[in-house]
Design a protein around this motif. Structure first.
Motif, mmCIF file in Angstrom:
data_model
loop_
_atom_site.group_PDB
_atom_site.id
_atom_site.type_symbol
_atom_site.label_atom_id
_atom_site.label_comp_id
_atom_site.label_asym_id
_atom_site.label_seq_id
_atom_site.Cartn_x
_atom_site.Cartn_y
_atom_site.Cartn_z
ATOM 1 N N ILE A 166 12.007 103.663 13.328
ATOM 2 C CA ILE A 166 10.778 104.185 13.948
ATOM 3 C C ILE A 166 10.215 103.182 14.960
ATOM 4 O O ILE A 166 9.702 103.565 16.011
ATOM 5 C CB ILE A 166 9.739 104.541 12.864
ATOM 6 C CG1 ILE A 166 10.311 105.651 11.984
ATOM 7 C CG2 ILE A 166 8.429 105.000 13.494
ATOM 8 C CD1 ILE A 166 9.441 106.034 10.821
ATOM 9 N N GLN A 167 10.349 101.903 14.647
ATOM 10 C CA GLN A 167 9.911 100.901 15.628
ATOM 11 C C GLN A 167 10.680 101.073 16.946
ATOM 12 O O GLN A 167 10.107 100.966 18.030
ATOM 13 C CB GLN A 167 10.158 99.494 15.081
ATOM 14 C CG GLN A 167 9.210 99.067 13.981
ATOM 15 C CD GLN A 167 9.597 97.701 13.412
ATOM 16 O OE1 GLN A 167 9.858 96.765 14.145
ATOM 17 N NE2 GLN A 167 9.641 97.601 12.094
ATOM 18 N N ARG B 178 13.152 100.902 3.044
ATOM 19 C CA ARG B 178 12.018 101.016 3.947
ATOM 20 C C ARG B 178 12.282 100.255 5.240
ATOM 21 O O ARG B 178 11.946 100.734 6.324
ATOM 22 C CB ARG B 178 10.754 100.473 3.267
ATOM 23 C CG ARG B 178 9.519 100.654 4.123
ATOM 24 C CD ARG B 178 8.304 99.961 3.560
ATOM 25 N NE ARG B 178 7.132 100.261 4.385
ATOM 26 C CZ ARG B 178 6.832 99.631 5.509
ATOM 27 N NH1 ARG B 178 7.622 98.670 5.953
ATOM 28 N NH2 ARG B 178 5.763 99.969 6.215
ATOM 29 N N ASP B 179 12.849 99.068 5.112
ATOM 30 C CA ASP B 179 13.073 98.245 6.305
ATOM 31 C C ASP B 179 13.943 98.966 7.336
ATOM 32 O O ASP B 179 13.701 98.877 8.537
ATOM 33 C CB ASP B 179 13.742 96.921 5.923
ATOM 34 C CG ASP B 179 12.771 95.973 5.245
ATOM 35 O OD1 ASP B 179 11.571 96.306 5.171
ATOM 36 O OD2 ASP B 179 13.217 94.918 4.763
ATOM 37 N N ASP B 180 14.950 99.652 6.855
ATOM 38 C CA ASP B 180 15.847 100.355 7.777
ATOM 39 C C ASP B 180 15.120 101.485 8.496
ATOM 40 O O ASP B 180 15.216 101.641 9.718
ATOM 41 C CB ASP B 180 17.041 100.947 7.010
ATOM 42 C CG ASP B 180 18.094 99.890 6.677
ATOM 43 O OD1 ASP B 180 17.826 98.701 6.912
ATOM 44 O OD2 ASP B 180 19.168 100.268 6.187
ATOM 45 N N SER C 292 11.953 101.818 8.823
ATOM 46 C CA SER C 292 10.909 101.220 9.651
ATOM 47 C C SER C 292 11.472 100.769 11.004
ATOM 48 O O SER C 292 10.881 101.030 12.058
ATOM 49 C CB SER C 292 10.301 100.034 8.900
ATOM 50 O OG SER C 292 9.493 99.289 9.762
ATOM 51 N N LEU C 293 12.615 100.104 10.979
ATOM 52 C CA LEU C 293 13.214 99.640 12.243
ATOM 53 C C LEU C 293 13.563 100.810 13.162
ATOM 54 O O LEU C 293 13.419 100.730 14.381
ATOM 55 C CB LEU C 293 14.471 98.806 11.959
ATOM 56 C CG LEU C 293 14.238 97.361 11.520
ATOM 57 C CD1 LEU C 293 15.533 96.721 11.044
ATOM 58 C CD2 LEU C 293 13.641 96.531 12.654
#
Lengths: 470, 199
Positions: B185-186, B178-180, B182-183
């Motif tokens: 999309i951020q 998820r973190d990847d 998420s980054l």
């Protein structure tokens, strides 16, 4: 700084018959790594070793009709294997390693024959009239040395590094993949999780190269009270370690407090990477406390010290010019040793950009090297791959701001209303990665059509909050 | 703050939103097996809707089932704010879907599988296929399977994008994390609105 323990007499070679492309490569090689091994002369007569491109018909013809009879040893460049008497085949594309190995063989061969490899009179020692092949062969027994064409899959020198434990040589793990592209390097980093087909299981494959503290990984769930507090504290101290804690200064004030001396560790690391990239070979950077292996073909660095631990900062701070910093291209034996080490400590293999990024931040701790002017307007050519780099506050907004508009570091901090030390840290680290364009005119501007509406910043902000875990 | 309704065409359409709901779309695209479905699953607030079918063509070599129409996930920011996540089918023969799916989108997540035969060609193909959308909105590129296939590296992709005159963040990602995702999309959002605050 390149360690060169084998400073034998250089071999005289003439590049007239090497072909334009090879000549360019060899010129470059002779000017750097090969400077103590080869010396250019202006004619084949003066050369101690005949060097020809065997795939170039005129050169091949000359060799067969003329040079071969001189009895000089030859370096024969060809894409396909060539087996000739008294000649060493060098597979194209040329590699520094194969050239150095060939030179070593030739030097031994010439030394055994009592010939000074760099003597201009070498030609006289091998006069055309003097050579009967038999006699010549007595002086120079048929070499028949051939170099294996390096696999197109890049290898680290003569011996390919499997890089970490070979999985199972009989059952390559490529069954569900299409054939690799020619230049691809398959690195079977030992992560069993990666082999699991179930993509729904996630978050447990992170190695420590993948940034941050282990407390942040999602599969570790200590009691919330402790983890939150501990994690916050760890993050804060790490942030200070990376970006320092210097207060902001006015743009027109003296910047001397923000300038840091170049770290010897970092400059040595950059030199090693430059060397490794130039010759596309693994390079060992030797310090008393650690040996650092730069592996350009897989874009990795092997370092036994965990770069996310304090010990790595100690290493950076303790390195001085009087203690180590020597580097050299990996020998075959060192490659095998490295392979063993990787097998035992796969987590010590770092992404090269991540390694440089963290090394740069720790070296400067919020400061700037004197080569970077925070008042100069610059642009960000490319975003750093933030998913694989150690994070610090505001890195992403800084990237977005600097990528969209060229500005100076002070203005970036001002426009985002954030402490300058984070902008300076970002500037320094991205510059180390070669992502800063000092001349904004050279930046690619996005081709864009006008948007029908401005970006809905409110929604974006709420979405960002959700994504960062708010 | 005035209500922003990006596109009436889909603000009251088939996912059940009404005129007072603010809906946005993010599109995930890329070749078969690049991790589009997985990436959407990693980030979605709801169980994703997939249209997987047993693969019957070249895709079969890479995975047993493949998306034939689209994947759908959602990030629900509030009762009235939703970000819809659409994954395009990877196979080129479904490319008639792509224009439909991108209509009204705010950005494109292009996932490239680094283990494929010619990732550069994939990058070219998809940036060309979504050219107009990329020019109007924002592209981010996520490279998957770099853990096992280190070449080409991220810098190669940067150079290729330069050649295509496209400016976009390129991140190595694991679509399962998820973190990847998420980054990624951020980075898209911040590129669209540099300086956006996190409210």
């Amino acid at each position: 700084m390149i360690e060169n323990s084998k400073q034998n007499n250089p071999l005289n070679v003439c590049l007239d018959d090497a072909g334009t492309h090879n000549k360019a490569i060899l010129d470059f090689f002779f000017a750097k790594l090969g400077q103590n091994v080869f010396r250019c002369v202006d004619s084949q007569e003066k050369a101690s070793v005949v060097l020809i491109d065997y795939d170039f018909p005129p050169a091949r013809q000359k060799y067969e009709e003329e040079y071969q009879q001189w009895g000089k040893p030859a370096l024969v460049l060809s894409i396909s294997e060539v087996s000739l008497e008294n000649a060493i085949w060098l597979a194209k594309p040329l590699t520094s390693r194969s050239l150095l190995d060939a030179a070593e063989t030739l030097q031994k061969q010439l030394a055994n024959s009592g010939v000074e490899p760099n003597a201009d009179e070498t030609a006289e020692l091998y006069p055309p009239t003097d050579l009967g092949l038999t006699e010549s062969n007595q002086l120079h027994p048929p070499v028949q040395t051939t170099r294996q064409r390096p696999p197109e899959i890049a290898s680290l020198g003569a011996a390919a590094i499997p890089l970490v434990k070979k999985v199972d040589e009989d059952s390559p793990d490529l069954a569900d993949d299409e054939p690799l592209n020619d230049t691809a390097v398959t690195v079977e980093v030992e992560k069993e999780e990666d082999k699991q087909p179930d993509l729904s299981t996630n978050l447990d494959t992170e190695t420590h190269e993948n940034k941050q503290t282990s407390a942040e990984t999602k599969d570790i769930e200590p009691t919330p009270e402790i983890s939150e507090e501990a994690s916050k504290s760890i993050n804060e101290s790490r942030t200070i370690m990376l970006c320092g804690d210097k207060p902001d200064i006015a743009a027109n004030s003296d910047l001397k407090d923000f300038y840091t001396d170049d770290s010897f560790f970092l400059s040595s690391l950059k030199d090693a990477i430059r060397l490794a990239r130039q010759c596309q070979q693994g390079v060992l950077l030797n310090f008393p406390k650690a040996r650092i292996y730069v592996l350009p073909e897989i874009h990795r660095v092997f370092c036994g010290i965990n770069i996310y631990e304090d010990e790595f900062l100690d290493l950076i701070k303790s390195c001085t010019i009087s203690e180590g910093g020597k580097m050299h291209i990996l020998s075959t034996q060192e490659i095998h040793e490295l392979n063993d080490m990787i097998s035992q400590q796969a987590s010590a293999l770092y992404d090269m950009e991540a390694f440089v990024w963290t090394s740069t931040l720790l070296s400067a701790q919020g400061g700037l090297p004197r080569t970077l002017d925070p008042k100069k307007v610059v642009g960000l050519k490319h975003w750093p791959s933030l998913t694989r780099l150690e994070n610090f506050p505001h890195a992403m907004p800084i990237a977005a701001q600097w990528s969209s508009t060229s500005m100076n570091a002070f203005d970036v901090a001002k426009s985002l209303n954030i402490p300058q030390r984070y902008v300076f840290s970002f500037y320094n680290a991205t510059n180390s990665l070669g992502l800063i364009e000092q001349d904004p005119e050279k930046l690619i501007t996005k081709k864009s059509v006008p948007r029908s509406k401005d970006a809905p910043r409110g929604l974006f902000s709420r979405l960002l909050k959700r994504l960062v875990g708010g | 703050m005035p209500h922003e309704v990006y596109s009436h065409a889909y603000s009251n359409d088939w996912w059940g939103g009404d005129m007072s709901t603010e809906n946005r779309k993010i599109i995930f695209t890329g070749p078969v097996g690049a991790g589009k479905t997985t990436a959407i699953r990693s980030i979605s607030d709801i169980e994703i809707v997939t249209t997987d079918e047993q693969a019957s063509d070249m895709a079969k070599a890479r995975k047993p089932a493949t998306t034939v129409a689209m994947d759908y996930g959602m990030i629900k920011l509030s009762e009235n704010e939703r970000v819809h996540l659409y994954g395009t089918p990877g196979q080129e023969r479904f490319n008639f879907m792509w224009d439909i799916l991108t209509e009204g989108g705010i950005g494109l997540v292009l996932l490239i599988d680094n283990s494929r035969k010619d990732p550069q060609q994939d990058l070219k193909f998809y940036t060309q296929a979504f050219k107009k959308f990329i020019e109007a909105q924002q592209l981010v590129v996520g490279i998957t399977r770099m853990d096992t296939h280190r070449v080409p590296n991220v810098n190669d992709y940067r150079q290729w994008l330069d050649q295509l005159k496209i400016k976009a963040p390129v991140f190595e990602i694991d679509a399962r994390k998820r973190d990847d995702v998420s980054l990624l999309i951020q980075a898209m959002l911040m590129s669209l609105a540099p300086g956006a605050e996190i409210l």
